[in-house]
Design a protein around this motif. Structure first.
Motif, short mmCIF file in Angstrom:
data_model
loop_
_atom_site.label_atom_id
_atom_site.label_comp_id
_atom_site.label_asym_id
_atom_site.label_seq_id
_atom_site.Cartn_x
_atom_site.Cartn_y
_atom_site.Cartn_z
N PRO A 66 29.78 65.32 72.32
CA PRO A 66 30.60 65.24 71.55
C PRO A 66 28.79 64.76 70.69
CG PRO A 66 31.92 64.48 71.70
CD PRO A 66 31.76 64.56 72.81
N ILE A 67 28.05 64.74 69.34
CA ILE A 67 27.16 64.63 68.86
C ILE A 67 26.11 64.16 69.09
CG2 ILE A 67 26.88 62.28 67.29
CD1 ILE A 67 29.32 63.12 66.62
N MET A 68 25.67 63.71 70.25
CA MET A 68 24.37 63.50 70.92
C MET A 68 24.79 63.47 72.17
SD MET A 68 21.47 60.58 71.11
CE MET A 68 20.96 61.17 69.84
N ASP A 69 24.28 64.57 73.10
CA ASP A 69 24.80 64.40 74.32
C ASP A 69 23.88 63.67 75.08
OD1 ASP A 69 22.71 66.16 75.28
OD2 ASP A 69 23.33 67.65 75.92
N GLY A 70 24.09 63.25 76.38
CA GLY A 70 23.89 62.54 77.38
C GLY A 70 22.09 62.34 77.71
N ILE A 71 21.76 64.00 77.91
CA ILE A 71 20.58 64.63 77.78
C ILE A 71 19.59 63.70 76.54
CG2 ILE A 71 19.05 66.24 78.18
CD1 ILE A 71 20.71 66.16 81.03
N ALA A 72 20.14 64.07 75.43
CA ALA A 72 19.30 64.08 74.03
C ALA A 72 18.99 62.05 74.38
CB ALA A 72 20.17 64.25 72.62
N LEU A 73 20.19 61.28 74.57
CA LEU A 73 20.67 59.92 74.90
C LEU A 73 19.26 59.69 75.64
CD1 LEU A 73 22.29 57.06 74.02
CD2 LEU A 73 23.56 57.96 75.34
N ALA A 74 19.25 60.30 76.05
CA ALA A 74 18.60 59.00 78.00
C ALA A 74 17.17 59.88 77.39
CB ALA A 74 18.63 60.47 79.14
N LEU A 75 17.32 60.74 76.98
CA LEU A 75 15.12 60.94 76.19
C LEU A 75 14.92 60.03 75.06
CD1 LEU A 75 14.79 64.86 75.89
CD2 LEU A 75 14.16 63.34 77.10
N HIS A 76 15.73 59.46 74.19
CA HIS A 76 15.93 58.52 73.26
C HIS A 76 15.59 57.58 73.30
CE1 HIS A 76 16.62 56.88 68.98
NE2 HIS A 76 16.84 55.35 69.91
N VAL A 77 16.63 56.74 74.55
CA VAL A 77 16.01 55.48 74.97
C VAL A 77 15.12 55.33 76.64
CG1 VAL A 77 17.71 54.26 76.67
CG2 VAL A 77 19.04 54.65 74.97
N GLY A 78 14.66 56.45 76.40
CA GLY A 78 14.08 56.74 77.77
C GLY A 78 12.28 56.32 76.96
N ALA A 79 12.33 57.03 75.42
CA ALA A 79 11.18 57.37 75.18
C ALA A 79 11.04 55.67 74.36
CB ALA A 79 11.35 58.16 74.06
N LYS A 80 12.24 54.93 73.84
CA LYS A 80 12.01 53.91 72.96
C LYS A 80 11.92 52.74 74.03
CE LYS A 80 13.30 53.54 68.94
NZ LYS A 80 14.28 53.46 67.93
N TYR A 81 12.55 52.94 74.71
CA TYR A 81 12.87 51.43 76.05
C TYR A 81 12.31 51.61 77.44
CZ TYR A 81 15.37 50.80 71.79
OH TYR A 81 15.48 51.18 69.90
N PRO A 82 11.49 52.12 77.98
CA PRO A 82 11.10 52.91 79.09
C PRO A 82 11.76 51.10 80.54
CG PRO A 82 8.99 52.34 78.33
CD PRO A 82 10.37 52.10 77.59
N GLU A 83 12.04 50.23 79.61
CA GLU A 83 11.91 49.34 81.17
C GLU A 83 13.85 49.40 81.63
OE1 GLU A 83 13.36 47.96 77.38
OE2 GLU A 83 11.30 48.82 77.85
N VAL A 84 14.59 50.57 80.77
CA VAL A 84 16.32 50.85 81.01
C VAL A 84 16.08 51.29 81.55
CG1 VAL A 84 18.70 51.37 79.85
CG2 VAL A 84 16.20 50.11 78.73
N THR A 85 16.99 51.36 83.30
CA THR A 85 17.10 52.42 84.29
C THR A 85 18.60 53.38 83.24
OG1 THR A 85 17.14 50.97 85.74
CG2 THR A 85 18.14 52.58 86.00
N ILE A 86 18.69 54.55 84.07
CA ILE A 86 19.21 55.52 83.66
C ILE A 86 20.14 56.79 84.04
CG2 ILE A 86 19.79 57.47 81.86
CD1 ILE A 86 16.96 57.08 80.24
N VAL A 87 21.48 56.41 84.67
CA VAL A 87 21.73 56.96 85.67
C VAL A 87 23.11 58.01 84.67
CG1 VAL A 87 23.88 56.67 87.21
CG2 VAL A 87 22.50 55.21 87.29
#
Length: 136
Positions: free
Chosen positions: A58-79
């Motif tokens: 709910p609130i924000m799904d993992g896809i939106a979270l991945a897009l947020h983190v990936g755009a702002k912090y590209p050095e963070v690996t996402i699983v």
């Protein structure tokens, strides 16, 4: 060890993942949904080695979270994690952004191997991630 942000709305899955990763020696910060995960990532200025997030929340799904983190912090690996086949397909379009998707239910061993591989930057199987695996 790594610093990991876990975003998972199911309390039992979140507790299992946090416990497993903490026992392995990782520093784990947990969020109950993607919105809180995004807030934590921003408060910490992206100082995480890995984002491990459920897709369907709910609130924000993992896809939106991945897009947020990936755009702002590209050095963070996402699983990403999911128990829904249709959600896994949604993640497939993010090949350049995410490391891999782990399917629920998963075992402790599956989780630890996937996290270790993601942190180490080991290539994933071509079948599970497509183009990204070929580029590595």
């Amino acid at each position: 060890m790594a610093r990991i942000l876990v975003a998972e709305d199911d309390p039992s899955v979140r507790a299992f993942v946090v416990s497993a990763l903490s026992m392995k020696g990782h520093e784990v910060v947990a969020a109950e949904d993607g919105g809180l995960g995004a807030e934590i990532a921003d408060e910490e200025e992206g100082r995480f080695d890995l984002l491990l997030s459920d897709i369907k929340m709910p609130i924000m799904d993992g896809i939106a979270l991945a897009l947020h983190v990936g755009a702002k912090y590209p050095e963070v690996t996402i699983v990403l994690m999911t128990g829904f086949a249709d959600q896994r397909e949604r993640a497939h379009g993010l090949d350049a952004l995410i490391y891999d998707v782990i399917t629920k239910p998963f075992t402790l061993a599956d989780l630890l191997v996937k996290v270790d591989d993601a942190i180490a930057g080991k290539p994933v199987e071509v079948v599970s991630l497509g183009r990204r695996a070929l580029e590595q």
